[in-house]
Motif scaffolding. Sequence first.
Motif, short mmCIF file in Angstrom:
data_model
loop_
_atom_site.label_atom_id
_atom_site.label_comp_id
_atom_site.label_asym_id
_atom_site.label_seq_id
_atom_site.Cartn_x
_atom_site.Cartn_y
_atom_site.Cartn_z
N LEU A 53 12.10 -1.19 0.66
CA LEU A 53 12.01 -2.21 -0.39
C LEU A 53 10.75 -2.03 -1.23
O LEU A 53 10.78 -2.15 -2.47
CB LEU A 53 12.03 -3.61 0.23
N LEU A 54 9.63 -1.71 -0.57
CA LEU A 54 8.37 -1.54 -1.30
C LEU A 54 8.40 -0.31 -2.20
O LEU A 54 8.00 -0.37 -3.37
CB LEU A 54 7.21 -1.44 -0.30
N THR A 56 10.98 1.21 -3.39
CA THR A 56 11.95 1.01 -4.47
C THR A 56 11.33 0.23 -5.62
O THR A 56 11.53 0.56 -6.80
CB THR A 56 13.20 0.28 -3.95
N SER A 57 10.56 -0.81 -5.28
CA SER A 57 9.91 -1.61 -6.32
C SER A 57 8.89 -0.78 -7.10
O SER A 57 8.75 -0.93 -8.32
CB SER A 57 9.22 -2.83 -5.70
N VAL A 58 8.21 0.12 -6.41
CA VAL A 58 7.24 1.00 -7.07
C VAL A 58 7.95 1.94 -8.04
O VAL A 58 7.51 2.14 -9.19
CB VAL A 58 6.43 1.81 -6.04
N LEU A 60 10.91 1.54 -9.47
CA LEU A 60 11.50 0.79 -10.58
C LEU A 60 10.47 0.45 -11.65
O LEU A 60 10.78 0.39 -12.84
CB LEU A 60 12.15 -0.50 -10.06
N ARG A 61 9.23 0.27 -11.24
CA ARG A 61 8.16 -0.01 -12.20
C ARG A 61 7.91 1.18 -13.11
O ARG A 61 7.43 1.02 -14.24
CB ARG A 61 6.87 -0.39 -11.48
#
Length: 293
Positions: A53-54, A56-58, A60-61
């Motif tokens: 999850l972490l 993936t968020s990085v 996507l940014r």
Amino acid sequence: MNASTRSHSHVIGMWLMVGVTFIFASHDALSKTLILALPVIFVAWARYLIHTLLVTSVILREKRKDAFHTTRPWLHLLRAVFLLGDSLTFLFGLTHVPLAESTALVFLAPAFVTILSPLLFGIRADRLQWLSVVIGFVGVLVVINPGGDGFSLWMLFPLACAFCFAVYQMLTQLAGELDSPSVCSFYVGVFSTALLSLAVPFFWAAPSPSQWLMLLVLGSLGLSAHFLIAKSYRYASSSVLAPLGYLQIVFATGYGVVFFDSYPGLSSAFGMALICVSGLLVYAKRTSAVVTN
């Protein structure tokens, strides 16, 4: 790349690996705390889920069209298999083997890496690197004291972990040749989470809020460590970085003293000193090369 630039690149890679050893020691100390209260499979699953999850968020940014692109998904799946072998054998061993001893056994991995690197990459370690591996291996033997009362068959688990981690390191170096550290971290997290999700229903638990917080920190530490591993291999080869991994034993011993009231004996302290020397020999050589140039 000239000699001066190459030497400077090696120093950067080695400092990154030092950071990896500290983060891994922190990760392992927190893991030992969690598995005393929660099932090993559940802890591993939560750790990789949070990791995924972490990262993936990085990604996507970054907002790049090819942010999740990889030409070798099979390689990342293979990395995940060996990483899970590394994680699960270490965690199960940690239920019966003290943190310092478990970490020491895992550090047969750099010897495997140095031996296998010429076969897989054609990279030959120099005499100082071989000497550092030998000194580190002797230090590991002194720490674990295989002829003593503390030795048990449970120590086979961290030994299996050592082999899995060595293979994972080399596969990560291969993956890093084409994929960015974030992509490498993403796919190993996705595949690891998917594989563990098949088993976790049989080991489900209900963590407390404080345990969920610790699991969140655990996943963050794991992500940071694997990101730095992938990054470090862009600056130096596995045969250069492997000896520095021994520093993790020193950090793990410190955590054992502070949080688990586990004090190493005189022989263990001597073994720790040998292990430190094994890593510092290579670092000293690379640093002097940079200064000279």
